[in-house]
Design an enzyme around this catalytic site. Structure first.
Site, PDB file in Angstrom:
ATOM      1  N   GLY A  71       0.832  -1.199   0.000  1.00 27.90           N
ATOM      2  CA  GLY A  71       0.000   0.000   0.000  1.00 27.90           C
ATOM      3  C   GLY A  71       0.863   1.243   0.000  1.00 27.90           C
ATOM      4  N   GLN A  94       3.213  10.077   0.965  1.00 27.25           N
ATOM      5  CA  GLN A  94       4.500   9.381   1.091  1.00 27.25           C
ATOM      6  C   GLN A  94       5.447   9.700  -0.063  1.00 27.25           C
ATOM      7  OE1 GLN A  94       2.465   5.416   2.012  1.00 27.25           O
ATOM      8  NE2 GLN A  94       4.391   5.225   3.109  1.00 27.25           N
ATOM      9  N   CYS A 134       5.707  -0.136   7.145  1.00 26.20           N
ATOM     10  CA  CYS A 134       5.363   1.031   6.328  1.00 26.20           C
ATOM     11  C   CYS A 134       6.576   1.381   5.479  1.00 26.20           C
ATOM     12  CB  CYS A 134       5.001   2.196   7.248  1.00 26.20           C
ATOM     13  SG  CYS A 134       4.624   3.714   6.360  1.00 26.20           S
ATOM     14  N   LEU A 135       6.346   1.709   4.220  1.00 22.51           N
ATOM     15  CA  LEU A 135       7.471   2.060   3.338  1.00 22.51           C
ATOM     16  C   LEU A 135       8.183   3.321   3.808  1.00 22.51           C
ATOM     17  CD1 LEU A 135       5.932   1.260  -0.173  1.00 22.51           C
ATOM     18  CD2 LEU A 135       7.513  -0.142   1.181  1.00 22.51           C
ATOM     19  N   HIS A 151      -4.571   1.680   7.385  1.00 24.17           N
ATOM     20  CA  HIS A 151      -3.203   2.212   7.457  1.00 24.17           C
ATOM     21  C   HIS A 151      -3.021   3.364   6.457  1.00 24.17           C
ATOM     22  CE1 HIS A 151       1.339   1.482   7.736  1.00 24.17           C
ATOM     23  NE2 HIS A 151       1.217   2.290   6.701  1.00 24.17           N
ATOM     24  N   GLU A 152      -3.483   3.164   5.224  1.00 21.53           N
ATOM     25  CA  GLU A 152      -3.268   4.185   4.176  1.00 21.53           C
ATOM     26  C   GLU A 152      -4.161   5.405   4.379  1.00 21.53           C
ATOM     27  OE1 GLU A 152      -0.613   3.777   2.628  1.00 21.53           O
ATOM     28  OE2 GLU A 152      -0.384   1.633   2.968  1.00 21.53           O
ATOM     29  N   HIS A 162      -2.576   7.732   6.744  1.00 26.64           N
ATOM     30  CA  HIS A 162      -1.545   8.582   6.143  1.00 26.64           C
ATOM     31  C   HIS A 162      -2.138   9.910   5.647  1.00 26.64           C
ATOM     32  CE1 HIS A 162       2.246   6.428   6.089  1.00 26.64           C
ATOM     33  NE2 HIS A 162       1.715   5.338   5.597  1.00 26.64           N
TER      34      HIS A 162
HETATM   35 NI    NI Z   1       2.564   3.420   5.562  1.00 26.35          NI
END
Ligand code: NI
Length: 187
Positions: free
Chosen positions: A45, A50, A92-93, A134-135, A138
């Site tokens: 995701g 991000q 998380c990236l 989660h997304e 963000h």
């Molecule tokens: Ni993340």
């Protein structure tokens, strides 16, 4: 185009993203870039902030874990209902190399616009339900590390600072003003 993914605690990751007014070609290009950036980083995701874009757009692909699901782009996602509870070790990236247990709802129903601007509703469970929560976090400037204890969060913050300083060393630094010289001139 693959974009660089910002590393927490980058200030942009704490900002609120804005709704998309029209799903046009610029948004479709953003979605394409987000998928490419997510796949390049081996993620499931990604949210637009991000990659430094403060717009309410997320992309998800949980097919490796949920073969029945499909890659999904959601514009202006809005969670309509949350049911049940589950705990999952999330990563998380923007927090590379870290994973911690986070409590989430087990089933999510969300409304969004697809790549053509058509309003759709989805009910998801499993990893997709977790990824949607989660997304969408963000987009509100909330990270998974905001859901864990402050002690764990501060340890992760220290490790991220190390990663960031080792990344900065690879870039030639701008020559700084010599503080000693300035001080002697001021005397
Ligand atoms: Ni993340």
């Amino acid at each position: 185009m693959v974009h660089e993914i910002l590393v927490w605690p980058h200030p942009v990751l704490k900002q609120k993203a804005q709704p998309v007014a029209v799903v046009d070609d610029s948004i479709r290009t953003l979605i394409k870039d987000m998928f490419e950036s997510m796949y390049a980083a081996d993620g499931v995701g990604l949210a637009a902030p991000q990659i430094g874009v403060l717009k309410n757009v997320i992309v998800l692909d949980t097919t490796p874990r949920q073969p029945e699901s499909k890659p999904l782009a959601m514009v202006n996602p809005e969670i309509l209902s949350l049911e049940g509870k589950c705990s999952y070790k999330e990563g998380c990236l923007s927090v590379p190399g870290e994973a911690e247990d986070v409590e989430r709802a087990a089933v999510v129903t969300a409304r969004y616009l697809d790549e053509e601007g058509v309003e759709r509703t989805i009910t998801a469970d499993g990893l997709l339900a977790i990824a949607i929560q989660h997304e969408t976090d963000h987009l509100k400037g909330v990270m998974f590390v905001d859901h864990i204890s402050s002690m764990k969060r501060e340890l992760i913050r220290k490790r991220m600072k190390k990663i960031q300083s080792s990344m900065a060393e690879e870039v030639p630094e701008k020559p700084e003003k010599k503080k000693g010289a300035a001080r002697s001139e001021a005397r």
